[in-house]
Design a protein around this motif. Structure first.
Motif, mmCIF file in Angstrom:
data_model
loop_
_atom_site.group_PDB
_atom_site.id
_atom_site.type_symbol
_atom_site.label_atom_id
_atom_site.label_comp_id
_atom_site.label_asym_id
_atom_site.label_seq_id
_atom_site.Cartn_x
_atom_site.Cartn_y
_atom_site.Cartn_z
ATOM 1 N N ARG A 62 0.854 -1.193 0.000
ATOM 2 C CA ARG A 62 0.000 0.000 0.000
ATOM 3 C C ARG A 62 0.885 1.236 0.000
ATOM 4 N N ALA A 63 0.528 2.229 -0.834
ATOM 5 C CA ALA A 63 1.362 3.430 -0.930
ATOM 6 C C ALA A 63 0.568 4.594 -1.496
ATOM 7 N N LEU A 64 1.098 5.795 -1.304
ATOM 8 C CA LEU A 64 0.550 6.957 -1.988
ATOM 9 C C LEU A 64 0.731 6.765 -3.492
ATOM 10 N N ILE A 65 -0.238 7.201 -4.262
ATOM 11 C CA ILE A 65 -0.178 7.002 -5.707
ATOM 12 C C ILE A 65 1.061 7.663 -6.304
ATOM 13 N N THR A 66 1.509 8.753 -5.701
ATOM 14 C CA THR A 66 2.682 9.458 -6.228
ATOM 15 C C THR A 66 3.955 8.630 -6.117
ATOM 16 N N LYS A 67 3.923 7.599 -5.293
ATOM 17 C CA LYS A 67 5.101 6.741 -5.117
ATOM 18 C C LYS A 67 5.097 5.555 -6.078
#
Length: 279
Positions: A19-24
């Motif tokens: 799971r991660a921020l979309i920017t990553k």
């Protein structure tokens, strides 16, 4: 599946809980944000990825206009929701122009959108994560004979770690299940209605003795699947808008694990929505 979609999935494997921020999550260093988001939406449609989204621009919808013409004392909405409707009646606006406190904006807006009172003009991804279906796909189904595209060694390493770590039960090897105790909360086999979700919240609260302060992760364990995370979030917003429940934030994180905290509903500012109180 093309190589950029595969890279998107493999990139997620490098983050905690996938799971991660979309920017990553960029398949390639030069991938444009619009292309990255397009890939993400394609994977969401296939059930391999799920996400949280932040509404960036909104406007009133015809049902919302009709609602504003009704008797204010009989409106089936909260004071904060009414504030948003009045603000959008002047034209398309950003969440900051609604007049609602920052920590409550997205929850209020999503609740109105779920009931069709406002329309979303622009939204963007916040977080993305690999679903159970996505894990099954990577473990059991993905194959390619293509000689085009490149996967660097770090992605390959993350994939191998994933294969060593993930434990998805083989359907043929599942042991027979014992009948659930009569006092246990029911587990829906198909997508439940909002009323059924409300009944399950009550049953779980009584079963777990959470004193009408049920942590959301208990509900997710029961309803994901058949619901996706986003579908359950929207159902909770609708129930809150109908005054069937109230969602409240987590303040003290010490009693809970990171996975349990991540099961809350993220907010723009402050702690996630974490507890459910029913009425």
């Amino acid at each position: 599946m093309d190589v950029t979609e595969l890279k998107f999935l493999l990139k997620l494997l490098g983050f905690t809980d996938y799971r991660a921020l979309i920017t990553k999550v960029e398949p390639n260093p030069k991938t444009k944000a619009s292309e990255r988001d397009r890939i993400g939406r394609q994977l969401i449609e296939r059930g391999l990825v799920d996400c949280t989204e932040e509404i960036k621009k909104l406007a009133i919808a015809p049902p919302g206009k009709s609602l504003l013409q009704a008797d204010p004392t009989t409106l089936p909405i909260s004071e904060q929701e009414l504030k948003v409707l009045k603000a959008t009646a002047k034209g398309s606006i950003s969440p900051a122009q609604t007049g609602v406190a920052a920590e409550q904006r997205q929850a209020v807006i999503h609740s109105l959108a779920a009931r069709g009172f406002i329309k979303v003009i622009d939204k963007k991804f916040k977080e993305v994560w690999l679903t159970e279906r996505g894990k099954e796909f990577l473990r059991d189904e993905f194959e390619s004979n293509s000689t085009k595209g490149t996967i660097h060694l770090k992605m390959l390493t993350e994939y191998l770690r994933f294969l060593r770590k993930v434990h998805l039960p083989e359907k043929a090897a599942l042991p027979p299940t014992s009948p659930a105790p009569e006092t246990a909360a029911p587990v829906p086999m198909k997508k439940p209605s909002d009323e059924e979700i409300w009944q399950l919240i009550r049953a779980l609260d009584q079963e777990l003795v959470t004193d009408n302060y049920l942590p959301i992760f208990h509900l997710r364990q029961k309803l994901q699947p058949p619901l996706s995370r986003r579908e359950l979030d929207q159902a909770l917003y609708r129930l809150e808008g109908d005054d069937k429940i109230e969602l409240s934030s987590l303040v003290d994180t010490n009693p809970y694990s990171p996975d349990q905290i991540n099961a809350g509903i993220p907010q723009d500012l402050g702690c996630p929505l974490f507890f459910i109180t029913y009425f």
